[in-house]
Structures are given as structure tokens and as C-alpha cells.
Design an enzyme around this catalytic site. Structure first.
Site, short mmCIF file in Angstrom:
data_model
loop_
_atom_site.label_atom_id
_atom_site.label_comp_id
_atom_site.label_asym_id
_atom_site.label_seq_id
_atom_site.Cartn_x
_atom_site.Cartn_y
_atom_site.Cartn_z
N GLU A 1 0.89 5.42 12.66
CA GLU A 1 -0.46 4.99 13.04
C GLU A 1 -0.53 3.49 13.28
O GLU A 1 -1.20 3.03 14.21
CB GLU A 1 -1.45 5.38 11.94
N ASP A 2 0.17 2.69 12.45
CA ASP A 2 -0.05 1.24 12.45
C ASP A 2 1.12 0.43 12.98
O ASP A 2 1.04 -0.80 13.01
CB ASP A 2 -0.35 0.77 11.01
N HIS B 1 0.82 -1.22 0.00
CA HIS B 1 0.00 0.00 0.00
C HIS B 1 0.86 1.27 0.00
O HIS B 1 0.70 2.12 -0.90
CB HIS B 1 -0.96 0.00 1.18
N ASP C 1 -3.40 8.34 -1.37
CA ASP C 1 -3.81 7.24 -0.49
C ASP C 1 -5.25 6.82 -0.80
O ASP C 1 -5.56 5.63 -0.91
CB ASP C 1 -3.67 7.69 0.96
N HIS D 1 3.91 7.04 5.65
CA HIS D 1 2.70 7.72 6.13
C HIS D 1 1.85 6.86 7.05
O HIS D 1 1.03 7.40 7.79
CB HIS D 1 1.88 8.24 4.94
#
Length: 723
Positions: free
Chosen positions: A130-131, A102, A191, A126
């Protein structure tokens, strides 16, 4: 981060927008095939990469990046990929693909558009904060404050995305998260494009919800940022989800046209190449297929489509002068459709778009072929918008500064700057959301010009209210009217493309906008500024005193009528007008209020009184027609005079006080005054004044015109014959 699988409803292979398109019969340009992201992602997991060597998995990103930036330092990309791959290792998308596919895909989209290295580095990272366990501080330590800022912005956007992004407060936060850097939104758009490409494994209702937010918010944002390549593909992907049957019908139309033996676009392209070759103009002529949504719109507008309706010709040249040279040759050698000509080079669109648009009729069958003419740089910006315009923190060349030394930031188009101002200035989230949605729904713009020649871009249907706030910001509260193409106009006047607008401004910093202006404001900047000012300064309760009401009224509201002073008015002495025979009583006619050195005549009325009129007065004509004899009159030695003046103005606070003060300074004694009720924000005043010297009249009228808000002062005109 919202990991989905390949979308089975994807609109099939599309010609990359940046490269343009050609028909089967025209020479094809080499294009990079669609990347097999699944294969690349899995290959990235099959072992470590030697330090200092670029990982094979980002080879396509590097190739695309070097095509736009051949001297770019690739080390940040290598290090960013290594960190992203190791951080996301073990994470899978819903389709079973390694998650690293991704960020690779998002970065490749931006690389194809020409994004600079810092944006690509942030794009690879990016999702890490967050992940994964990676922190913002770690990103900053390894890649610098700029990459940290971009990753932080995209991370914040993700927290308010999908269904929540359609709510006023969360969308406002989304825009706050972009800060002042358009690259945050660029990464977000790329995105979303990849996630829309891979939406197929989602439940139908979730697909529709995501597609709806994309349609309502992100596609208009892409339009305003000028990223047409992203916008076009997003439109087709949303079309496939929201209207699958119409999408399928459109796809069949496109397929049937592609199978045609003859291609009118290819024939016209060959003719255009021949014309330009004979004119010794170096140009590249391409066939640019319409994307599916565009074909659908054209079919609904025109009915059955001809072969020329499925695309347009794109002519690329080296400089602006060549664009106009191409236009001249086409209009000379072919039949132009004049109504289709638009010059977006002289007057660029609000989203940086520049191009010449024209259309020529095909001689054989009359089919109309649309032609776009632009330079290679214009084409790059037309497709990639702000993504292609570089680093906003880089030192700009001298030609990118204004005359006063202020920097022109190419990555901050006017609309985005205004957008960030709106979200800070809106009194509440609902106001911001409603005004933003109205603005996003506007797909057409007009250009109006200030008296100094500078342009203002406004939405179609904008008024002088919108022009005032676009030019002056909150100082526009003091606007009192305008001149449009040299003629007086009210603030509610709707502007047309190409109008010249001069705003008439008052001097009072405490001016209030009229509440009526909200009905005529079409831009968020105007609506938000007016609402904020009115909320901060509520209108006072009505007062019974006319003068106080006139002081408290808002700009555009009429001052309350002042009572007419109808008491006995001082008259000029009889010596002011000499009568033949002498000794008769004299009265200056109120219909035309003659003053020296007007040409005058007189008529005897009841009681032996002689009324004196201006010679051109309509009453004189009527008197003569009835056989009434004239009485010889002439001005005496006294210069005292009584005259009636008409003043026209826009309403504003303190107008009556300022006007009467100016008259008093010039030595005028006001005998009577009347202020008529307002008519579309205009106010008409009638003053009868006594001057000690008729020679002061021109100075008095100039002083009255100099009062802010007063746009005309004249002598009372003689009455017409029918009155």
C-alpha cells in the site's frame, strides 16, 4: 498506513494478559517490559545488517516467537524485515518515528499471542504494497502464495478503513477482503491495537471517530474470534478516548486499590494454593487484575468495590480432569457461590473459549472471590483465540478430523464461517449490515442440544426459527414446528440454555418460510435466509378457492378452512347395533361417535329413536343424573363404522391434499371436515369419516400421523359435563 504518535491518554502500564497478573504480595512472574519502539526503529536505520544475521531490531519479535514456536524457521522473518525496512526507509510517522516501528509493533503483538511464522512474515510486510513500491507479485515471488494472500487481504482492508468502515457496503467489502483466512483479520486487529495505542497526535474529532468504529466493529470481532488479550486492551483504549472523565475515575480506583496494605485476593490465592497442595494437585494460582472497563462495569453493577472486586483468581493445570479436581477441592474446602458456577469446558463458547467459572466466599468478611480454572492450553486459546491455533493450511493431526474424515479447521470458528456466508447471502448491503450489527451487539450465548447430543450455539433470546436455520441452513424453510425438551412447540418458542430441540421437518423442497418468522429470527443466518427466500418467491395473490389457498400457503400459515359438508350423512344400518327390544330406530351419537368395539349404552329420545353413546361419554352421566332409563344396546355383526377424528398439525402447503389422500388410501369416506383458524401456527382439523371396517381405524390414524406436519391424531373425546 495511518501512522500516529504515542497516545498521552493511554491507560498506563498493564499486566500482559497472556501472563496473567499477581498482587504485590504474591510472587511475580517475569514479564517482558514494554518495548521502546522509537529507539528500536531509529536503531534500525543506522546501517545495514550482515546477510544471514537477524537484524537487532526484530530481536524482541524473535524472542516472543521462539517462546511459542521454538523450532520455527526464522529466515522468512529476517528477509521480511530487511524488505520492509528498506521499503519504508525515509517514511516517518506523524510523531517523527521511523515508519518501520509500526509493522515491528504489530508483528510483536502477534508474536506475543503465539502467531505462526507465516502470519508474522505477512505482518512485517502488511504495509509495503500500500505505502511503498513493492508489488504483490514481488511479495509472492520472495515469500510464497500464502504470504501474498495475507498481505493482499490486509491491503484491501486498509482501503475501507476508519470512517468508511462504518458504512454498510464498505464494511461488507472489508469482510470480503478477509476471504476464508482468519489470519487477515488477526493482522488487522493487531494493526488497530497499535494505532489505538498511538492515537494521541490526532485531532480530537478524529480520535473519537476511530474509537467509535473500533468500539462498534473491531472489538466485537475480536470477541468473536476469541482474542481476549486484544479485546481487553482495545476496550480500555476506547474507554480513555470516548469517556475520559469516567476513565480517570476508574484509574484512580485501581491505583487506590493497588496501594492497599491488605489484599484479599492474595490471601485467598495463598489459601487456594494450600488446599491444592494438600490435595496433591499440581497447579499455578495467579491473580488476574481486571482491566479498566471491567472494573468500571463492576463498580456500576455492585456499587462501592471491595478489594476482591478488582481481579479474579486464575488456576492453571495440565489437563481437563485436573480442572474438575480443582473445582471439587474448592467447593469442598471453601464456601461456593453455586449460582456463579459455569462449565465452559463441557460446552465451549462460540469463540472457542473453555474454562470453569466459580466463586467462593471469603470466611473473614464474606467477600466473594471469582475463580477461573483452565488448562494451560485453554488459557492460551482464551487469550489469543484463533491467533494461537496455527496455520489453516497445515496438515491437521488425525485427532483434528471428524468421524467422516472432514477436517476440523481450528482457525475457522463457527461464527466466522457463518459471517462469510451472511455477507455472500444477504440480498443487499443494508440487510447484511443491520443483521450483523444486531449480532455484534449480542454478548451472551446459549447452548441448545440436538436429539443426537450435538450442541448448537445461539444468541440469548434465540427461537426455534434460529435453531432450524443453524442446523439445516436453507432446508429449514420446510420446518413445521419443534419439540423442546420433548414437548411440542411452535417455531416462535424462545429457547433457554440447555434445552434439547428436535425440529419437525416437512418433505416438500418447495416449502416457503412464513413471513412471521422474521419477527422471531434473532440470528443473521435465519433472517437473511428467510428474506432471500421470500424475495425470490413472492406470495401469490389470495384466491377465493379454499383448496387453492391451502396449497399456496406458507409453512406456519394455516390452510384456509374447508367448508363443512352438512348434507345427509350415511348412517350405519340398524343391524350394526342391536337394541332391546328389537325394531327401534338407532342413531350413533355425534358427541362421542362410538365405533366397535367401544363399550356402549343407549337412551330413548323423541320418536322412539335410540341414541347410542360410548359408556364414558359425559352425556351418559348427565342422562343418568336426570333419571333417564338406559336402553340395552350391543354391536351387531356388521363392522362398518362412523367415527370423528381430530388431527393437529403445523400449517404447510398441500397439507389438506396430502392428508385427505392418506385417508382415502385407507378406505375412509369423509362425511364432513372442518379446519379451524390457525392459532400460533397450529391448525386443528375435525374429520367425520365412514369406514367399511372398524378394524381399519388404527391403521387410518397411523396413516394420518405419518403425513408431514401432522403431529397428533385422536378420537373425538366425549364432551365434558359442563358443555
Amino acid at each position: 498506513m495511518n501512522a500516529e504518535a504515542v497516545n498521552p491518554a493511554s491507560p498506563g502500564p498493564m499486566t500482559p494478559a497472556v501472563a496473567g497478573g499477581v498482587s504485590p504480595s504474591a510472587p511475580r512472574r517475569k514479564t517482558r517490559p514494554r518495548i521502546d519502539l522509537r529507539r528500536l526503529g531509529r536503531a534500525a536505520l543506522l546501517g545495514t545488517t550482515a546477510r544471514g544475521r537477524l537484524p537487532d531490531a526484530i530481536g524482541h519479535v524473535v524472542e516472543a516467537h521462539r517462546a511459542h514456536h521454538p523450532d520455527a524457521d526464522l529466515d522468512p522473518l529476517r528477509r521480511a524485515y530487511v524488505l520492509a525496512e528498506s521499503s519504508h526507509r525515509g517514511q516517518m510517522r506523524k510523531s517523527g518515528e521511523p515508519y518501520i516501528t509500526h509493522p515491528l509493533a504489530v508483528t510483536l503483538i502477534l508474536a506475543e499471542l503465539g502467531a505462526e511464522t507465516t502470519t508474522l512474515t505477512a505482518s512485517l510486510l502488511h504495509d509495503t504494497v500500500e505505502d511503498t513500491e513493492v508489488t504483490l507479485d514481488q511479495v509472492g515471488e520472495q515469500f510464497g502464495a500464502e504470504v501474498r494472500y495475507l498481505v493482499d487481504g490486509v491491503t484491501k482492508l486498509e482501503k475501507v478503513d476508519y470512517g468508511a468502515a462504518a458504512e454498510p457496503e464498505t464494511f461488507r467489502k472489508m469482510l470480503l477482503a478477509t476471504g476464508n483466512d482468519v489470519r487477515v483479520m488477526s493482522i488487522k486487529l493487531a494493526d488497530r491495537l497499535h494505532n489505538m495505542r498511538t492515537l494521541g497526535v490526532m485531532r480530537r474529532e478524529k480520535q473519537e471517530r476511530i474509537a467509535k468504529v473500533t468500539r462498534d466493529v473491531l472489538i466485537p470481532l475480536a470477541e468473536r474470534l476469541g482474542v481476549q488479550a486484544l479485546k481487553s486492551e482495545l476496550e480500555d483504549l476506547v474507554f480513555a478516548v470516548m469517556h475520559p472523565e469516567e476513565y480517570e475515575r476508574t484509574r484512580k480506583l485501581v491505583d487506590e486499590n493497588a496501594a492497599r496494605a491488605d489484599d484479599p485476593l492474595a490471601a485467598v490465592a495463598d489459601e487456594v494454593r494450600k488446599v491444592l497442595r494438600e490435595a496433591d494437585i499440581t497447579a499455578e494460582v495467579l491473580i488476574r487484575p481486571r482491566h479498566f472497563v471491567s472494573v468500571h462495569r463492576v463498580s456500576r453493577k455492585r456499587g462501592p468495590l471491595g478489594g476482591a472486586d478488582f481481579g479474579r483468581l486464575l488456576v492453571l493445570v495440565q489437563d481437563d480432569a485436573d480442572c474438575y479436581a480443582v473445582l471439587g477441592e474448592l467447593h469442598t474446602c471453601m464456601t461456593p457461590v453455586v449460582s456463579e458456577f459455569k462449565d465452559f469446558i463441557a460446552v465451549p463458547k462460540f469463540n472457542l473459549y473453555q474454562s470453569l467459572h466459580t466463586a467462593v466466599a471469603r470466611a473473614q468478611d464474606g467477600q466473594v472471590v471469582e475463580v477461573l480454572i483452565r488448562t494451560h492450553q485453554m488459557h492460551k486459546v482464551a487469550e489469543a483465540g484463533v491467533v494461537a491455533l496455527g496455520n489453516p493450511y497445515a496438515q491437521p493431526p488425525e485427532e483434528q478430523t471428524t468421524g467422516d474424515g472432514e477436517r476440523v479447521d481450528p482457525t475457522r470458528p463457527g461464527w466466522l464461517s457463518r459471517l462469510l456466508d451472511w455477507q455472500r447471502g444477504a440480498p443487499d448491503p443494508d440487510t447484511f449490515w443491520s443483521t450483523l450489527r444486531e449480532d455484534l451487539a449480542q454478548d451472551r450465548e446459549i447452548t441448545v442440544f440436538r436429539p443426537d447430543g450435538r450442541a448448537l450455539g445461539l444468541p440469548e433470546g434465540a427461537t426455534c426459527v434460529d435453531a432450524a436455520y443453524a442446523q439445516y441452513g436453507e432446508d429449514a424453510h420446510a420446518s413445521m414446528g419443534a419439540r423442546v425438551n420433548g414437548r411440542l412447540a411452535t417455531m416462535s418458542t424462545v429457547l433457554r440454555d440447555g434445552d434439547t430441540v428436535q425440529l419437525l421437518m416437512g418433505q416438500d423442497p418447495a416449502s416457503q418460510p412464513s413471513r412471521e418468522w422474521l419477527e422471531h429470527a434473532h440470528t443473521p443466518a435465519a433472517r437473511i435466509a428467510i428474506q432471500r427466500r421470500l424475495a425470490a418467491h413472492p406470495e401469490p395473490a389470495p384466491s377465493g378457492e379454499a383448496e387453492r389457498a391451502s396449497r399456496d400457503s406458507a409453512p406456519g400459515d394455516a390452510p384456509a378452512p374447508r367448508p363443512t359438508a352438512d348434507g345427509p350423512a350415511p348412517r350405519p344400518a340398524s343391524a350394526d347395533v342391536l337394541v332391546d327390544p328389537p325394531g327401534a330406530a338407532v342413531r350413533l351419537a355425534g358427541c362421542c361417535t362410538p365405533v366397535p368395539p367401544d363399550e356402549i349404552t343407549g337412551f330413548a329420545v323423541r320418536g322412539g329413536v335410540v341414541t347410542v353413546h360410548r359408556a364414558e361419554c359425559a352425556v351418559v352421566t348427565r342422562m343418568k343424573s336426570t333419571g333417564r332409563p338406559e336402553v340395552g344396546v350391543r354391536w351387531g355383526e356388521s363392522t362398518q363404522c362412523r367415527v370423528t377424528l381430530l388431527a393437529e398439525s403445523f400449517g404447510r402447503p398441500h397439507l389438506l391434499a396430502d392428508l385427505t389422500e392418506a385417508m382415502a388410501v385407507e378406505g375412509a369416506e369423509i362425511v364432513s371436515a372442518t379446519v379451524e383458524p390457525p392459532d400460533r401456527q397450529r391448525v386443528r382439523h375435525t374429520y367425520t369419516v365412514l369406514l367399511p371396517d372398524a378394524a381399519r381405524l388404527p391403521a387410518l390414524m397411523r396413516a394420518m400421523r405419518d403425513v408431514a406436519g401432522v403431529y397428533d391424531v385422536s378420537r373425538a373425546q366425549p364432551q365434558t359435563t359442563g358443555v
